[in-house]
Design an enzyme around this catalytic site. Sequence first.
Site, PDB file in Angstrom:
ATOM      1  CB  ILE A  38      -0.827  -0.008   1.272  1.00 28.30           C
ATOM      2  CG1 ILE A  38      -1.519  -1.371   1.378  1.00 28.30           C
ATOM      3  CG2 ILE A  38      -1.941   1.357   1.003  1.00 28.30           C
ATOM      4  CD1 ILE A  38      -2.614  -1.956   0.108  1.00 28.30           C
ATOM      5  CD  GLU A  52      -2.437   1.091 -10.847  1.00 27.58           C
ATOM      6  OE1 GLU A  52      -3.255   1.364 -11.459  1.00 27.58           O
ATOM      7  OE2 GLU A  52      -1.943   1.907 -10.196  1.00 27.58           O
TER       8      GLU A  52
END
Lengths: 388, 111
Positions: free
Chosen positions: A163, A368
């Site tokens: 993150i 992603e």
Amino acid sequence: MDFEPSSEQQMLIDMVRRFVRTEIIPLEAKLDPDASELAPEDYARLVQKTKAMGLYGIDIPVEFGGPDIDIVTRTLLAIEMSQHRAGLYVPCYGAFGGAGLAQIFEANDDQKERYLYPTLRGEKKPFFGLTEPSGGSDPARAIKTRAERKEQGWVLNGSKIFISGADRAQYGIVFARTDAAKGRGGITCFIVDSDTPGFHVRRVVHTLRSSSYATELEFKDCWVSDAQVLGTVNGGFAVANDRLTRQRIPYAAACIGVAIAAHEMAVEWSKLRETFGTRLSDRQAIQWMLVDNEIDIRTARYFTLEAAERARRGIPFRTEAALCKLIASESGGRVVDRSMQIHGGMGMTKDLPLERWYREMRIRRIGEGPSEVQRMLVAREILGASVR
Amino acid sequence: MELRPSKPFTDMTEAAIKKLPGQLGVYQIADAQGTIVKIGFAGGRAPFGLRSELLKELEALGAGHRFRVEVNMQYTTRYQELLMLHQADFGALPRENAKDPPPRLGHLSPR
């Protein structure tokens, strides 16, 4: 489809190109080669400039105060913004604003006041908490973080990994399982303030991208009220899917920008460097590498602008977004690799940006949604939705 | 790599620093009592990596200090990690870092 920029688009492209070359690259020459931030006074000065250019918060919809620039034009500009050393991950060091994956445009009025507007004004920073140690490519199954009903709210328990920016953010959007029996229909998106008891940033995760780190998060009996649910309970998967699909276009654009910058360096170097009595550019081996770069860049640019054009028209673009992310990240890696080969030993040094691009571009084939997932999405389209 | 460096400190003398590799990495400097007073890094623009950065530190801080280094190509993120760990462990940045804190340093709550 005709992707030749209009005169208005070309004017904006030229403006951003000039900004990168006259404002960013000279500053960057004085920074550490792995820097990902500017000095606060430089950042503030550049933000003032992008605001004066009318391009601050370029990805913000017009109804929220964005500059009303269509996604094709934004894609063309994103290709320009990334053409510098730090450009792949921090185009222009964030001077053009934007919230990336953590945009919360479906927030209710109360959430907009508390989170969205302060974010758009640059007063708050969010993080996007999706990936977990159990996986990131298949969130419908991999999300193990649980949110259980308690006292007009929810108690979160679990962990997240990879993150970005969570240690500096004021809040994040966090995906947790609220119904274990429902698969992708059992995930809810929560807005979690960073000072909520039970929210912990446990450690830094070092990666190839040594300019910036990711973090590992832990939620330990972390209670949030019902007012922190973003969208609807059990409707979180659609929020994640929407962000990830949309983000693939600017993600691809940055890969193209860096590929163009690497290719231009290789072209210039090949014209200057002489070996065995002749310039590199006279050698067929080098010419073919440069031609392969050109093919990769043009292909990636076409597919990315095609995805952007479909998004602009409001027609489905999921497959095209997967294709452009796949092609731009893979071809970008090849272009940087060839450009390093043409530069020889100098290409390996921190004197030039190529080594940073090489490391960071490798992550783009994973980040992603890895190449394999993009291929899977396209295969589903080709073969029918029943294929799993 | 250990989260918190545990290598012994070495007296910060010119002779000791000149034995260091010219590689990139991070370092910690402690005073005579063992209190860490500075965390720094030798980045890609340091002419002789850790060696040249610590020679500069010796000149700036003077004698009577000790140091330890960690060769690390991820010097930027490791540097920030060490600062955040120090902040979490001791409630503040090391004395010299506090004079010019890095912008937007994050917060960790390590186990």
